[in-house]
Scaffold this active site. Structure first.
Site, short mmCIF file in Angstrom:
data_model
loop_
_atom_site.label_atom_id
_atom_site.label_comp_id
_atom_site.label_asym_id
_atom_site.label_seq_id
_atom_site.Cartn_x
_atom_site.Cartn_y
_atom_site.Cartn_z
N VAL A 1 -2.63 5.76 0.15
CA VAL A 1 -4.08 5.50 0.23
C VAL A 1 -4.29 3.99 0.39
O VAL A 1 -4.78 3.31 -0.51
CB VAL A 1 -4.84 6.12 -0.97
CG1 VAL A 1 -5.05 7.61 -0.71
CG2 VAL A 1 -4.11 5.94 -2.30
N HIS A 2 -3.92 3.53 1.58
CA HIS A 2 -3.98 2.10 1.91
C HIS A 2 -5.39 1.54 1.69
O HIS A 2 -5.58 0.53 1.01
CB HIS A 2 -3.61 1.88 3.38
CG HIS A 2 -2.44 2.67 3.86
ND1 HIS A 2 -1.15 2.23 3.74
CD2 HIS A 2 -2.36 3.88 4.49
CE1 HIS A 2 -0.32 3.10 4.26
NE2 HIS A 2 -1.03 4.12 4.73
N ASP A 3 -6.36 2.17 2.35
CA ASP A 3 -7.71 1.59 2.39
C ASP A 3 -8.44 1.65 1.04
O ASP A 3 -9.14 0.68 0.68
CB ASP A 3 -8.54 2.26 3.48
CG ASP A 3 -7.96 2.00 4.87
OD1 ASP A 3 -7.11 1.10 5.01
OD2 ASP A 3 -8.36 2.70 5.82
N THR B 1 0.82 -1.22 0.00
CA THR B 1 0.00 0.00 0.00
C THR B 1 0.85 1.27 0.00
O THR B 1 0.39 2.31 -0.46
CB THR B 1 -0.98 0.02 1.18
OG1 THR B 1 -0.24 0.01 2.42
CG2 THR B 1 -1.91 -1.18 1.17
#
Ligand code: BDR
Ligand code: CA
Length: 353
Positions: A277-279, A211
């Protein structure tokens, strides 16, 4: 009359979040996706306390004029240790400088763990689940329903760091570090439910190794605003801190005001004026697993190390003699992800005004 969007079969999606700037972006992505239908949202304490996560989830749904999607309160604390939060990263409310509209929307009467189980039973074999926060409520759901792994079509977890530095301790990632015992229960639960013969049902686990390769920039946000038909002044590291978005579109305004805080945090960490922007990546993978390349491994969580507690340890070669319990994300093309994100969220935001 059925519109083109309605005629597409929608994937039922259950999402567990600790909203959180990038969680909000993930929710926006799911809401914007014509091929998905969010059937429930679990609120988990993490980036901010659980009660504030609930406020953020309800406010986001209001902002987007979303249908009446059930939002459930989760456990107020991790399984064993006290909750820690990350207002330094996500802002005092969890959404940076953004302000959400007031709402009359209310939480469900049942809690988040029950919501997980109910959603799985309502859509046996069909539900796609996404966990973007600490795994407290998922672990509690697994205690209520040990067959949960078999009931889901797919689970995507944003968490961990595989052969890669942590963001909370030198070796642990935030979602795991907040509730390591819960994460350990989840990996053990999936390991018990599925053997070597069923790799397609293993959870897809996206750690920081993957991520952190996906960074939103001011230019990327400007592209999103343009796609929404709401062009804005491109943000700059030279702007005064907390400068508010001039976007006419209310969704773009909220996302920009939230992301600016996230940019400032990453900048202060020496990572540049950008934000991982992991999620949102995890949300995109939940709908399209082929966006990432994965490798099977056995994952366990270090619970006792004095320096390594919360570390996700992956056995890639079967040294432990246990079957795999995860498909770890090992490669992604960020450009493909951003194209999806900009197209979907841009079109959605444009249609809301
Ligand atoms: C994860 O931690 C949270 O701060 C983010 O929302 C993301 O889910 C990244 O480590
Ligand atoms: Ca999160």
């Amino acid at each position: 009359m059925t519109t083109a969007a309605e005629s597409v079969a929608r994937i039922p999606v259950f999402v567990d979040v600790d909203t959180g700037v990038d969680d909000a972006m993930a929710l926006a992505y799911l809401l914007a996706s014509d091929d998905a239908q969010i059937v429930g949202i679990a609120s988990t304490g993490g980036n901010v306390p659980m009660e504030q996560v609930c406020v953020n989830n309800l406010g986001l749904l209001e902002l987007c004029g979303a249908p009446d999607i059930p939002v459930s309160a989760g456990a107020p604390q991790p399984l064993v240790i006290p909750l820690r939060t990350a207002e330094d990263t996500h802002g005092p409310s969890g959404l940076g400088y953004a302000e959400l509209p007031a709402t009359e929307r209310r939480l469900t009467d049942h809690d988040a763990a029950a919501a997980w189980v109910q959603a799985a039973h309502d859509h046996p074999g069909e539900l796609v689940a996404l966990a973007c926060g600490p795994l407290t409520n998922l672990a509690l759901a697994l205690r209520l329903e040990p067959a949960l792994p078999r009931l889901l079509r797919r689970l995507v977890i944003m968490g961990g760091a595989f052969g890669y530095k942590g963001n909370t301790t030198p070796v642990s990632e935030w979602n795991i570090a907040v509730d390591p015992e819960a994460a350990a229960e989840v990996f053990a639960g999936w390991g018990a439910a599925w053997g070597l013969d069923t790799p397609s049902h293993l959870p897809i686990v996206l750690g920081l190794n993957l991520t952190e390769r996906v960074a939103m920039t001011p230019t990327g946000l400007a592209r999103l605003a343009a796609a929404a038909g709401s062009p804005t002044v491109t943000m700059s590291v030279l702007d005064s801190r907390g400068t508010r978005s001039d976007a006419a579109n209310p969704v773009i305004r909220v996302l920009e005001d939230a992301m600016r805080f996230y940019f400032e945090f990453h900048y202060d960490q020496g990572e540049g004026y950008l934000a991982h922007v992991h999620d949102p990546l995890a949300a995109a993978v939940a709908l399209e697993p082929d966006l990432v390349r994965t490798a099977a491994a056995t994952v366990d969580v270090e619970l006792t190390g004095t320096l390594t507690r919360g570390m996700t340890v992956a056995d890639w070669t079967g040294i432990w003699g246990r079957g795999p319990n995860a498909l770890i994300g090992v490669d992604v093309d960020p450009a493909v992800f951003f194209e999806r994100f900009t197209d979907r969220v841009g079109r959605y935001a444009r249609g809301l005004v």
